[in-house]
Design a protein around this motif. Structure first.
Motif, PDB file in Angstrom:
ATOM      1  N   ALA A  69      79.020  48.306  52.131  1.00 43.86           N
ATOM      2  CA  ALA A  69      78.091  48.967  51.213  1.00 43.86           C
ATOM      3  C   ALA A  69      76.827  48.125  51.126  1.00 43.86           C
ATOM      4  O   ALA A  69      76.894  46.937  50.794  1.00 43.86           O
ATOM      5  N   ASP A  70      75.703  48.731  51.426  1.00 48.47           N
ATOM      6  CA  ASP A  70      74.451  47.979  51.491  1.00 48.47           C
ATOM      7  C   ASP A  70      74.090  47.319  50.168  1.00 48.47           C
ATOM      8  O   ASP A  70      73.944  46.105  50.095  1.00 48.47           O
ATOM      9  N   GLU A  71      73.943  48.105  49.116  1.00 48.03           N
ATOM     10  CA  GLU A  71      73.443  47.571  47.840  1.00 48.03           C
ATOM     11  C   GLU A  71      74.437  46.648  47.147  1.00 48.03           C
ATOM     12  O   GLU A  71      74.069  45.626  46.598  1.00 48.03           O
ATOM     13  N   ARG A  72      75.716  47.008  47.157  1.00 45.98           N
ATOM     14  CA  ARG A  72      76.697  46.282  46.356  1.00 45.98           C
ATOM     15  C   ARG A  72      77.287  45.060  47.042  1.00 45.98           C
ATOM     16  O   ARG A  72      77.772  44.152  46.364  1.00 45.98           O
ATOM     17  N   VAL A  73      77.253  45.017  48.377  1.00 42.57           N
ATOM     18  CA  VAL A  73      77.861  43.882  49.067  1.00 42.57           C
ATOM     19  C   VAL A  73      76.895  43.225  50.046  1.00 42.57           C
ATOM     20  O   VAL A  73      76.596  42.040  49.936  1.00 42.57           O
ATOM     21  N   LEU A  74      76.411  43.976  51.002  1.00 40.43           N
ATOM     22  CA  LEU A  74      75.617  43.387  52.082  1.00 40.43           C
ATOM     23  C   LEU A  74      74.316  42.765  51.586  1.00 40.43           C
ATOM     24  O   LEU A  74      73.938  41.677  52.025  1.00 40.43           O
ATOM     25  N   ASP A  75      73.629  43.426  50.677  1.00 41.65           N
ATOM     26  CA  ASP A  75      72.390  42.862  50.134  1.00 41.65           C
ATOM     27  C   ASP A  75      72.664  41.621  49.283  1.00 41.65           C
ATOM     28  O   ASP A  75      71.884  40.668  49.288  1.00 41.65           O
ATOM     29  N   LEU A  77      75.153  39.509  49.731  1.00 44.78           N
ATOM     30  CA  LEU A  77      75.461  38.423  50.657  1.00 44.78           C
ATOM     31  C   LEU A  77      74.206  37.890  51.329  1.00 44.78           C
ATOM     32  O   LEU A  77      74.043  36.694  51.514  1.00 44.78           O
ATOM     33  N   GLU A  78      73.313  38.788  51.691  1.00 42.86           N
ATOM     34  CA  GLU A  78      72.063  38.367  52.321  1.00 42.86           C
ATOM     35  C   GLU A  78      71.221  37.540  51.361  1.00 42.86           C
ATOM     36  O   GLU A  78      70.597  36.553  51.751  1.00 42.86           O
ATOM     37  N   ALA A  79      71.218  37.914  50.082  1.00 48.66           N
ATOM     38  CA  ALA A  79      70.444  37.183  49.081  1.00 48.66           C
ATOM     39  C   ALA A  79      70.960  35.757  48.892  1.00 48.66           C
ATOM     40  O   ALA A  79      70.180  34.849  48.628  1.00 48.66           O
ATOM     41  N   CYS A  80      72.271  35.556  49.032  1.00 56.12           N
ATOM     42  CA  CYS A  80      72.810  34.202  48.867  1.00 56.12           C
ATOM     43  C   CYS A  80      72.944  33.473  50.198  1.00 56.12           C
ATOM     44  O   CYS A  80      73.488  32.370  50.249  1.00 56.12           O
ATOM     45  N   GLY A  81      72.468  34.072  51.280  1.00 54.93           N
ATOM     46  CA  GLY A  81      72.438  33.403  52.571  1.00 54.93           C
ATOM     47  C   GLY A  81      73.760  33.389  53.311  1.00 54.93           C
ATOM     48  O   GLY A  81      73.968  32.554  54.184  1.00 54.93           O
ATOM     49  N   ALA A  82      74.655  34.305  52.997  1.00 54.44           N
ATOM     50  CA  ALA A  82      75.957  34.359  53.648  1.00 54.44           C
ATOM     51  C   ALA A  82      75.953  35.410  54.761  1.00 54.44           C
ATOM     52  O   ALA A  82      75.241  36.405  54.685  1.00 54.44           O
ATOM     53  N   ILE A  83      76.767  35.171  55.756  1.00 53.00           N
ATOM     54  CA  ILE A  83      76.916  36.116  56.855  1.00 53.00           C
ATOM     55  C   ILE A  83      78.010  37.112  56.481  1.00 53.00           C
ATOM     56  O   ILE A  83      79.095  36.720  56.057  1.00 53.00           O
ATOM     57  N   ALA A  84      77.733  38.390  56.650  1.00 58.18           N
ATOM     58  CA  ALA A  84      78.713  39.436  56.363  1.00 58.18           C
ATOM     59  C   ALA A  84      79.487  39.750  57.633  1.00 58.18           C
ATOM     60  O   ALA A  84      78.926  40.253  58.604  1.00 58.18           O
ATOM     61  N   VAL A  85      80.764  39.435  57.637  1.00 58.04           N
ATOM     62  CA  VAL A  85      81.634  39.755  58.765  1.00 58.04           C
ATOM     63  C   VAL A  85      82.488  40.941  58.319  1.00 58.04           C
ATOM     64  O   VAL A  85      83.661  40.812  57.977  1.00 58.04           O
ATOM     65  N   ILE A  86      81.840  42.103  58.293  1.00 60.62           N
ATOM     66  CA  ILE A  86      82.451  43.332  57.808  1.00 60.62           C
ATOM     67  C   ILE A  86      82.200  44.411  58.851  1.00 60.62           C
ATOM     68  O   ILE A  86      81.049  44.699  59.168  1.00 60.62           O
TER      69      ILE A  86
END
Length: 147
Positions: A69-75, A77-86
Motif C-alpha cells: 500500500a503506497d500511502e500506509r506502508v511504502l511511503d 518506509l521511504e520517509a524513514c529511509g528503509a527498503i521495502a521488500v514487499i
C-alpha cells in the motif's frame, strides 16, 4: 511493544473461519519478536502496519503482498529511509521491483508464528479480554526466545 488495550476490549472479529483474533507481529532479522498488535479477525493487515511501523528504525522491511500500500506502508518506509521488500500485488497498475533473494528470509516470521501457536492458549484463544490474550502472546514469545 503494544500499549495495553483499553479495559473491556476484546479484539474479536468475525472472519471466514468464525470468531477470531489477528496477531500482527514485528520481528527482527533473526525472527525474534519486537512488537505486537491485536485486531479482530476481519481487520486488514494494514491496521496492524499502522501501529507497528510507527518510529521504525530498520534498513529493510520484509512483508507479504497484503502490505503493498503506497500511502500506509511504502511511503512511510521511504520517509524513514528503509527498503521495502514487499512483492507487488497482481492488480497493481505499475509493478515495482523488489529483492527476491532478501524476501526469502520472510519465512522467519512464519516460523515465529508456528512456534507460538504450539501454546494452546494462543492457538485457541480462551481469554475473553484482549489484554489477557496479549499477555499470553508476550509470555509465549518469551518462552520461544528462551529456547
Amino acid at each position: 511493544m503494544q500499549e495495553l488495550p483499553k479495559k473491556g476490549e476484546q479484539a474479536i472479529g468475525r472472519s471466514k473461519g468464525g470468531l477470531s483474533t489477528k496477531i500482527h507481529a514485528r520481528t527482527d532479522a533473526l525472527g525474534n519478536p519486537t512488537g505486537f498488535y491485536l485486531t479482530g479477525g476481519q481487520a486488514s493487515d494494514l491496521v496492524g502496519a499502522d501501529h507497528l511501523l510507527v518510529d521504525l528504525e530498520v534498513e529493510a522491511l520484509l512483508a507479504d503482498k497484503a502490505y503493498d500500500a503506497d500511502e500506509r506502508v511504502l511511503d512511510v518506509l521511504e520517509a524513514c529511509g528503509a527498503i521495502a521488500v514487499i512483492p507487488p500485488k497482481r492488480n497493481r497498475l505499475v509493478q515495482r521491483a523488489y529483492d527476491k533473494e532478501l524476501y526469502k528470509a520472510r519465512h522467519l516470521i512464519e516460523n515465529f508464528f508456528s512456534k507460538i501457536k504450539q501454546f494452546r492458549a494462543i492457538a485457541t484463544r480462551y481469554d475473553k479480554l484482549s489484554r489477557n490474550f496479549l499477555a499470553g502472546v508476550h509470555l509465549a514469545s518469551a518462552c520461544v526466545l528462551l529456547n
